[in-house]
Design an enzyme around this catalytic site. Structure first.
Site, mmCIF file in Angstrom:
data_model
loop_
_atom_site.group_PDB
_atom_site.id
_atom_site.type_symbol
_atom_site.label_atom_id
_atom_site.label_comp_id
_atom_site.label_asym_id
_atom_site.label_seq_id
_atom_site.Cartn_x
_atom_site.Cartn_y
_atom_site.Cartn_z
ATOM 1 N N ASP A 134 -4.786 6.927 10.060
ATOM 2 C CA ASP A 134 -4.422 5.610 10.587
ATOM 3 C C ASP A 134 -3.017 5.590 11.194
ATOM 4 O O ASP A 134 -2.620 4.635 11.850
ATOM 5 C CB ASP A 134 -4.543 4.531 9.519
ATOM 6 C CG ASP A 134 -3.628 4.750 8.312
ATOM 7 O OD1 ASP A 134 -2.710 5.587 8.396
ATOM 8 O OD2 ASP A 134 -3.847 4.088 7.281
ATOM 9 N N HIS A 181 -0.039 5.183 6.967
ATOM 10 C CA HIS A 181 0.176 5.541 5.564
ATOM 11 C C HIS A 181 0.437 7.032 5.402
ATOM 12 O O HIS A 181 -0.255 7.859 5.999
ATOM 13 C CB HIS A 181 -1.045 5.147 4.723
ATOM 14 C CG HIS A 181 -1.296 3.673 4.704
ATOM 15 N ND1 HIS A 181 -2.139 3.065 5.613
ATOM 16 C CD2 HIS A 181 -0.793 2.700 3.905
ATOM 17 C CE1 HIS A 181 -2.154 1.755 5.364
ATOM 18 N NE2 HIS A 181 -1.352 1.514 4.342
ATOM 19 N N ASN A 212 3.887 -5.302 5.717
ATOM 20 C CA ASN A 212 2.771 -6.107 6.218
ATOM 21 C C ASN A 212 3.249 -7.381 6.900
ATOM 22 O O ASN A 212 2.562 -7.905 7.786
ATOM 23 C CB ASN A 212 1.811 -6.436 5.074
ATOM 24 C CG ASN A 212 1.034 -5.202 4.631
ATOM 25 O OD1 ASN A 212 0.430 -4.509 5.435
ATOM 26 N ND2 ASN A 212 1.080 -4.911 3.339
ATOM 27 N N GLY A 218 -2.048 -4.243 1.140
ATOM 28 C CA GLY A 218 -2.188 -5.456 1.936
ATOM 29 C C GLY A 218 -1.228 -6.556 1.573
ATOM 30 O O GLY A 218 -1.187 -7.601 2.233
ATOM 31 N N SER A 258 0.812 -1.220 0.000
ATOM 32 C CA SER A 258 0.000 0.000 0.000
ATOM 33 C C SER A 258 0.843 1.267 0.000
ATOM 34 O O SER A 258 0.400 2.309 -0.481
ATOM 35 C CB SER A 258 -0.928 0.012 1.223
ATOM 36 O OG SER A 258 -0.188 -0.111 2.427
#
Length: 218
Positions: free
Chosen positions: A187, A190, A106, A78, A41
């Site tokens: 979040d 990011h 991730n 992801g 991402s």
């Protein structure tokens, strides 16, 4: 539920690969130097407006310095290192002259075994190396809640693989951005468009070295 998530991830990866193939098919035969951005991402541009992802901003930054280069966005939100390894052949269909490899975030977030991350990234670097394509490997740090031992082992994976494969190495892709609320989305993971701009500015010297290697290999 786990199987369903896995199936969805595979569908998304296949769709991303298909889009890359469509992009390549429509590109002119005499396209300029092409950089493949293979990642998750952070590469895909999660949560950002169109045109503000890392590949988009990097291509504009290079153009501003008079460097003609096309940066192909092969990021899938992801994706783990295993996911990137699984779709590598599809991504390489863009026939890149250079690769920026940004995977592993991730893996760390999920607390996956660093040995597995090492195997996957090693396989990717080996395949790309066999094609004679230079690589810029972007490192990643593990979340601090996983402990110092895990964090050290995880971080070491990237450095040692860069040395093994003679890849250019940028130790931490989110350097200068991680932990700064003003440069991250809500979040806290990011980067915003401004955060991406910081990443591009900091990594640019290595990207130029990558392009020098790519040009030498043409």
């Amino acid at each position: 539920m786990k199987r369903r998530r896995t199936a969805i991830s595979r569908v998304l990866a296949s769709l991303a690969a298909f889009l890359v193939l469509l992009y390549v098919a429509g590109a002119p035969a005499d396209a300029e130097t092409r950089i493949l951005g293979l990642g998750d991402s952070l590469m895909a541009g999660y949560g950002l407006p169109p045109g503000e992802s890392f590949p988009d901003q990097l291509q504009r930054a290079l153009a501003a310095e008079g460097i003609e280069a096309e940066v192909v966005n092969a990021g899938v939100s992801g994706d783990t290192s295993a996911g990137g390894r699984a779709r590598l052949d599809w991504a390489l269909a863009s026939d890149p002259h250079a690769v920026i490899l940004e995977l592993g975030a991730n893996d760390g977030l999920r607390g996956l075994d660093p040995a597995e991350t090492r195997r996957n990234l090693d396989a990717i670097l080996t395949t790309v190396g066999e094609r004679g394509v230079p690589v810029l490997l972007a490192g990643m740090l593990a979340p601090p809640n996983l402990g110092q031992e895990y964090g050290t082992e995880f971080e070491t994976v990237f450095r040692e693989l860069a040395e093994k494969h003679d890849a250019l190495f940028y130790p931490f892709f989110l350097d200068g951005v991680a932990g700064d609320a003003s440069l991250n989305l809500a979040d806290g993971i990011h980067p915003t468009a401004d955060g991406v701009a910081v990443i591009v500015e900091r990594i640019m010297p290595l990207v130029k070295r990558l392009l020098t290697r790519a040009t030498a290999g043409k």
